[in-house]
Design a protein around this motif. Sequence first.
Motif, PDB file in Angstrom:
ATOM      1  N   ALA A  46       0.838  -1.206   0.000  1.00 48.38           N
ATOM      2  CA  ALA A  46       0.000   0.000   0.000  1.00 48.38           C
ATOM      3  C   ALA A  46       0.869   1.251   0.000  1.00 48.38           C
ATOM      4  CB  ALA A  46      -0.944  -0.001   1.196  1.00 48.38           C
ATOM      5  N   GLY A  47       1.947   1.199  -0.779  1.00 46.84           N
ATOM      6  CA  GLY A  47       2.840   2.351  -0.895  1.00 46.84           C
ATOM      7  C   GLY A  47       3.953   2.388   0.125  1.00 46.84           C
ATOM      8  N   THR A  48       3.935   1.470   1.090  1.00 53.32           N
ATOM      9  CA  THR A  48       4.981   1.417   2.116  1.00 53.32           C
ATOM     10  C   THR A  48       6.057   0.424   1.698  1.00 53.32           C
ATOM     11  OG1 THR A  48       3.423   1.946   3.885  1.00 53.32           O
ATOM     12  CG2 THR A  48       5.491   0.892   4.531  1.00 53.32           C
ATOM     13  N   ALA A  49       7.299   0.886   1.645  1.00 48.58           N
ATOM     14  CA  ALA A  49       8.401   0.004   1.260  1.00 48.58           C
ATOM     15  C   ALA A  49       8.656  -1.020   2.356  1.00 48.58           C
ATOM     16  CB  ALA A  49       9.656   0.824   0.993  1.00 48.58           C
ATOM     17  N   LEU A  50       8.785  -2.266   1.970  1.00 48.19           N
ATOM     18  CA  LEU A  50       9.109  -3.333   2.904  1.00 48.19           C
ATOM     19  C   LEU A  50      10.601  -3.635   2.846  1.00 48.19           C
ATOM     20  CD1 LEU A  50       6.125  -5.776   2.223  1.00 48.19           C
ATOM     21  CD2 LEU A  50       6.314  -4.011   3.991  1.00 48.19           C
ATOM     22  N   ASN A  51      11.117  -4.141   3.949  1.00 47.63           N
ATOM     23  CA  ASN A  51      12.549  -4.435   4.031  1.00 47.63           C
ATOM     24  C   ASN A  51      12.811  -5.863   3.546  1.00 47.63           C
ATOM     25  OD1 ASN A  51      15.265  -4.206   4.621  1.00 47.63           O
ATOM     26  ND2 ASN A  51      14.996  -4.744   6.789  1.00 47.63           N
ATOM     27  N   TRP A  52      12.893  -6.004   2.237  1.00 47.62           N
ATOM     28  CA  TRP A  52      13.131  -7.334   1.650  1.00 47.62           C
ATOM     29  C   TRP A  52      14.578  -7.761   1.836  1.00 47.62           C
ATOM     30  CZ3 TRP A  52       9.214 -10.299   0.088  1.00 47.62           C
ATOM     31  CH2 TRP A  52       7.983  -9.678  -0.227  1.00 47.62           C
ATOM     32  N   SER A  53      14.760  -9.044   2.048  1.00 48.76           N
ATOM     33  CA  SER A  53      16.107  -9.590   2.176  1.00 48.76           C
ATOM     34  C   SER A  53      16.147 -10.986   1.552  1.00 48.76           C
ATOM     35  CB  SER A  53      16.538  -9.661   3.648  1.00 48.76           C
ATOM     36  OG  SER A  53      15.689 -10.536   4.373  1.00 48.76           O
ATOM     37  N   ILE A  54      17.344 -11.403   1.230  1.00 52.18           N
ATOM     38  CA  ILE A  54      17.535 -12.746   0.649  1.00 52.18           C
ATOM     39  C   ILE A  54      17.712 -13.750   1.771  1.00 52.18           C
ATOM     40  CG2 ILE A  54      19.095 -14.172  -0.738  1.00 52.18           C
ATOM     41  CD1 ILE A  54      19.717 -11.680  -2.400  1.00 52.18           C
ATOM     42  N   ASP A  55      16.890 -14.775   1.746  1.00 53.80           N
ATOM     43  CA  ASP A  55      16.988 -15.841   2.739  1.00 53.80           C
ATOM     44  C   ASP A  55      18.335 -16.538   2.562  1.00 53.80           C
ATOM     45  OD1 ASP A  55      16.753 -18.062   4.347  1.00 53.80           O
ATOM     46  OD2 ASP A  55      14.877 -18.782   3.459  1.00 53.80           O
ATOM     47  N   PRO A  56      19.183 -16.501   3.600  1.00 60.42           N
ATOM     48  CA  PRO A  56      20.508 -17.124   3.450  1.00 60.42           C
ATOM     49  C   PRO A  56      20.450 -18.635   3.216  1.00 60.42           C
ATOM     50  CG  PRO A  56      20.115 -16.469   5.736  1.00 60.42           C
ATOM     51  CD  PRO A  56      19.019 -15.878   4.928  1.00 60.42           C
ATOM     52  N   ALA A  57      19.295 -19.249   3.512  1.00 61.99           N
ATOM     53  CA  ALA A  57      19.167 -20.686   3.278  1.00 61.99           C
ATOM     54  C   ALA A  57      18.798 -21.002   1.836  1.00 61.99           C
ATOM     55  CB  ALA A  57      18.110 -21.263   4.222  1.00 61.99           C
ATOM     56  N   SER A  58      18.625 -19.981   1.005  1.00 59.10           N
ATOM     57  CA  SER A  58      18.309 -20.219  -0.402  1.00 59.10           C
ATOM     58  C   SER A  58      19.420 -21.030  -1.062  1.00 59.10           C
ATOM     59  CB  SER A  58      18.160 -18.887  -1.140  1.00 59.10           C
ATOM     60  OG  SER A  58      17.136 -18.101  -0.591  1.00 59.10           O
ATOM     61  N   PRO A  59      19.082 -21.945  -1.979  1.00 57.24           N
ATOM     62  CA  PRO A  59      20.109 -22.780  -2.631  1.00 57.24           C
ATOM     63  C   PRO A  59      21.194 -21.963  -3.325  1.00 57.24           C
ATOM     64  CG  PRO A  59      17.939 -23.679  -3.054  1.00 57.24           C
ATOM     65  CD  PRO A  59      17.724 -22.356  -2.381  1.00 57.24           C
ATOM     66  N   ASN A  60      20.829 -20.818  -3.878  1.00 54.12           N
ATOM     67  CA  ASN A  60      21.815 -20.002  -4.605  1.00 54.12           C
ATOM     68  C   ASN A  60      21.808 -18.561  -4.095  1.00 54.12           C
ATOM     69  OD1 ASN A  60      20.369 -21.936  -6.987  1.00 54.12           O
ATOM     70  ND2 ASN A  60      22.600 -22.091  -6.788  1.00 54.12           N
ATOM     71  N   ALA A  61      21.762 -18.421  -2.771  1.00 49.99           N
ATOM     72  CA  ALA A  61      21.656 -17.086  -2.170  1.00 49.99           C
ATOM     73  C   ALA A  61      22.774 -16.151  -2.629  1.00 49.99           C
ATOM     74  CB  ALA A  61      21.659 -17.200  -0.650  1.00 49.99           C
ATOM     75  N   SER A  62      23.990 -16.659  -2.741  1.00 55.38           N
ATOM     76  CA  SER A  62      25.136 -15.793  -3.074  1.00 55.38           C
ATOM     77  C   SER A  62      25.132 -15.335  -4.534  1.00 55.38           C
ATOM     78  CB  SER A  62      26.443 -16.528  -2.771  1.00 55.38           C
ATOM     79  OG  SER A  62      26.542 -17.719  -3.539  1.00 55.38           O
ATOM     80  N   THR A  63      24.264 -15.915  -5.344  1.00 54.78           N
ATOM     81  CA  THR A  63      24.217 -15.556  -6.763  1.00 54.78           C
ATOM     82  C   THR A  63      23.317 -14.353  -7.012  1.00 54.78           C
ATOM     83  OG1 THR A  63      24.527 -17.899  -7.269  1.00 54.78           O
ATOM     84  CG2 THR A  63      23.793 -16.505  -9.081  1.00 54.78           C
ATOM     85  N   PHE A  64      22.528 -13.961  -5.988  1.00 54.44           N
ATOM     86  CA  PHE A  64      21.556 -12.878  -6.148  1.00 54.44           C
ATOM     87  C   PHE A  64      21.881 -11.720  -5.207  1.00 54.44           C
ATOM     88  CE2 PHE A  64      19.536 -16.726  -7.586  1.00 54.44           C
ATOM     89  CZ  PHE A  64      18.716 -16.339  -8.645  1.00 54.44           C
ATOM     90  N   VAL A  65      21.303 -10.576  -5.516  1.00 56.87           N
ATOM     91  CA  VAL A  65      21.489  -9.377  -4.716  1.00 56.87           C
ATOM     92  C   VAL A  65      20.231  -8.528  -4.839  1.00 56.87           C
ATOM     93  CG1 VAL A  65      22.558  -8.049  -6.595  1.00 56.87           C
ATOM     94  CG2 VAL A  65      23.048  -7.456  -4.201  1.00 56.87           C
ATOM     95  N   ILE A  66      19.944  -7.768  -3.790  1.00 52.24           N
ATOM     96  CA  ILE A  66      18.838  -6.801  -3.840  1.00 52.24           C
ATOM     97  C   ILE A  66      19.455  -5.417  -3.935  1.00 52.24           C
ATOM     98  CG2 ILE A  66      16.898  -5.786  -2.578  1.00 52.24           C
ATOM     99  CD1 ILE A  66      16.374  -8.516  -1.366  1.00 52.24           C
ATOM    100  N   SER A  67      19.067  -4.686  -4.951  1.00 54.04           N
ATOM    101  CA  SER A  67      19.617  -3.349  -5.171  1.00 54.04           C
ATOM    102  C   SER A  67      18.498  -2.416  -5.633  1.00 54.04           C
ATOM    103  CB  SER A  67      20.729  -3.389  -6.230  1.00 54.04           C
ATOM    104  OG  SER A  67      21.225  -2.099  -6.495  1.00 54.04           O
ATOM    105  N   GLY A  68      18.363  -1.302  -4.927  1.00 48.36           N
ATOM    106  CA  GLY A  68      17.339  -0.334  -5.314  1.00 48.36           C
ATOM    107  C   GLY A  68      15.938  -0.894  -5.279  1.00 48.36           C
ATOM    108  N   GLY A  69      15.658  -1.796  -4.334  1.00 51.59           N
ATOM    109  CA  GLY A  69      14.340  -2.379  -4.200  1.00 51.59           C
ATOM    110  C   GLY A  69      14.026  -3.446  -5.224  1.00 51.59           C
ATOM    111  N   SER A  70      15.050  -3.911  -5.951  1.00 54.64           N
ATOM    112  CA  SER A  70      14.829  -4.922  -6.996  1.00 54.64           C
ATOM    113  C   SER A  70      15.768  -6.101  -6.782  1.00 54.64           C
ATOM    114  CB  SER A  70      15.065  -4.312  -8.378  1.00 54.64           C
ATOM    115  OG  SER A  70      14.830  -5.247  -9.397  1.00 54.64           O
ATOM    116  N   LEU A  71      15.231  -7.297  -6.998  1.00 53.62           N
ATOM    117  CA  LEU A  71      16.049  -8.511  -6.940  1.00 53.62           C
ATOM    118  C   LEU A  71      16.743  -8.709  -8.283  1.00 53.62           C
ATOM    119  CD1 LEU A  71      16.864 -11.170  -5.443  1.00 53.62           C
ATOM    120  CD2 LEU A  71      14.817 -12.206  -6.478  1.00 53.62           C
ATOM    121  N   GLN A  72      18.064  -8.927  -8.226  1.00 52.10           N
ATOM    122  CA  GLN A  72      18.860  -9.100  -9.454  1.00 52.10           C
ATOM    123  C   GLN A  72      19.861 -10.233  -9.257  1.00 52.10           C
ATOM    124  OE1 GLN A  72      20.836  -5.385 -10.157  1.00 52.10           O
ATOM    125  NE2 GLN A  72      18.952  -4.183 -10.221  1.00 52.10           N
ATOM    126  N   LEU A  73      20.430 -10.657 -10.362  1.00 53.43           N
ATOM    127  CA  LEU A  73      21.586 -11.538 -10.289  1.00 53.43           C
ATOM    128  C   LEU A  73      22.810 -10.719  -9.912  1.00 53.43           C
ATOM    129  CD1 LEU A  73      20.802 -13.625 -13.462  1.00 53.43           C
ATOM    130  CD2 LEU A  73      20.960 -14.551 -11.128  1.00 53.43           C
TER     131      LEU A  73
END
Length: 298
Positions: A46-73
């Motif tokens: 509803a217009g409020t930014a949430l504090n998204w983070s990458i779950d460290p237990a993800s199989p390929n957590a180190s391959t992804f990054v969150i930058s500027g509110g967007s999930l990227q490789l």
Amino acid sequence: MSVVKTADAPSVDAGGQAGFTVTISNAPGTSTATGLSLTDPLPTEAGTALNWSIDPASPNASTFVISGGSLQLLNNGAVSLASGSSLVVHVVATTVPTASPLTVPLVNTATITVPNVPPVPPATATENVLSPDVTVTKTADAPSVVAGATAGFTVTVTNTGPGTANGVTFSDPLPTLGNGNVWSIASQTTPGAFSISGGQLVLSPTTLATGATLSVHITGTTTAADLTLVNTVTVSATNEAPPSRTSTRLRPSSSPCSHRRCRSPRRRTPRASTPADRPGTPSPSPTPPGPARQPGCR
């Protein structure tokens, strides 16, 4: 090449954790995909930014990054993915309660691009955030009572929102009865949920499912005094937006009679008149006293 997005659940109660899983795959029997990139703007609530983070237990957590509110490789645009391989990541965020609307959809879309590969359909998933709406009503047993009789209030707490309410409590300082008289709990829908401590009606922190109700009835003996019992209760939940309030006034009579009916009539003081003022005129007889007031009336 394909991308799949799944939500952790169809919905989550406000204050709980929302999450999405992204799976990027290169089908077996194909050549290695090179220059892979991912675009995945993470949703706001509803217009409020949430504090998204990458779950460290993800199989390929180190391959992804969150930058500027967007999930990227991590090396977006320069990633290679061998035939039959996949990249999987799980992102999470703590949701927040909202007052309006009470149901907020988190819509999340992931898009991948690979040079020299036909466009890959984007993947979208939705998870709804459900906020509670806790209301409280307080009603007096009667508009008024005769002094010395029993007064009472009923408090009802209800969750009318779509989400479960957590940590529901309220503050209810009880009015003073006088003469050392105290309030007591006459009945309650959930045994042990309510108690009286230090002159306050207390609701132990509790969870209230959508549509659920808690109720308590309290009583106390009034005193022979003209007073107004004002009782205000404020309720809140740890995962709710603003609290609710209500108040009820109860005015016991100070005696069984009506003030207006039993009030003594007003007496007028006669104007001084003496023979000196009016020659030949006799002095007036003294005015008899008016009727005495009834006890307990004004």
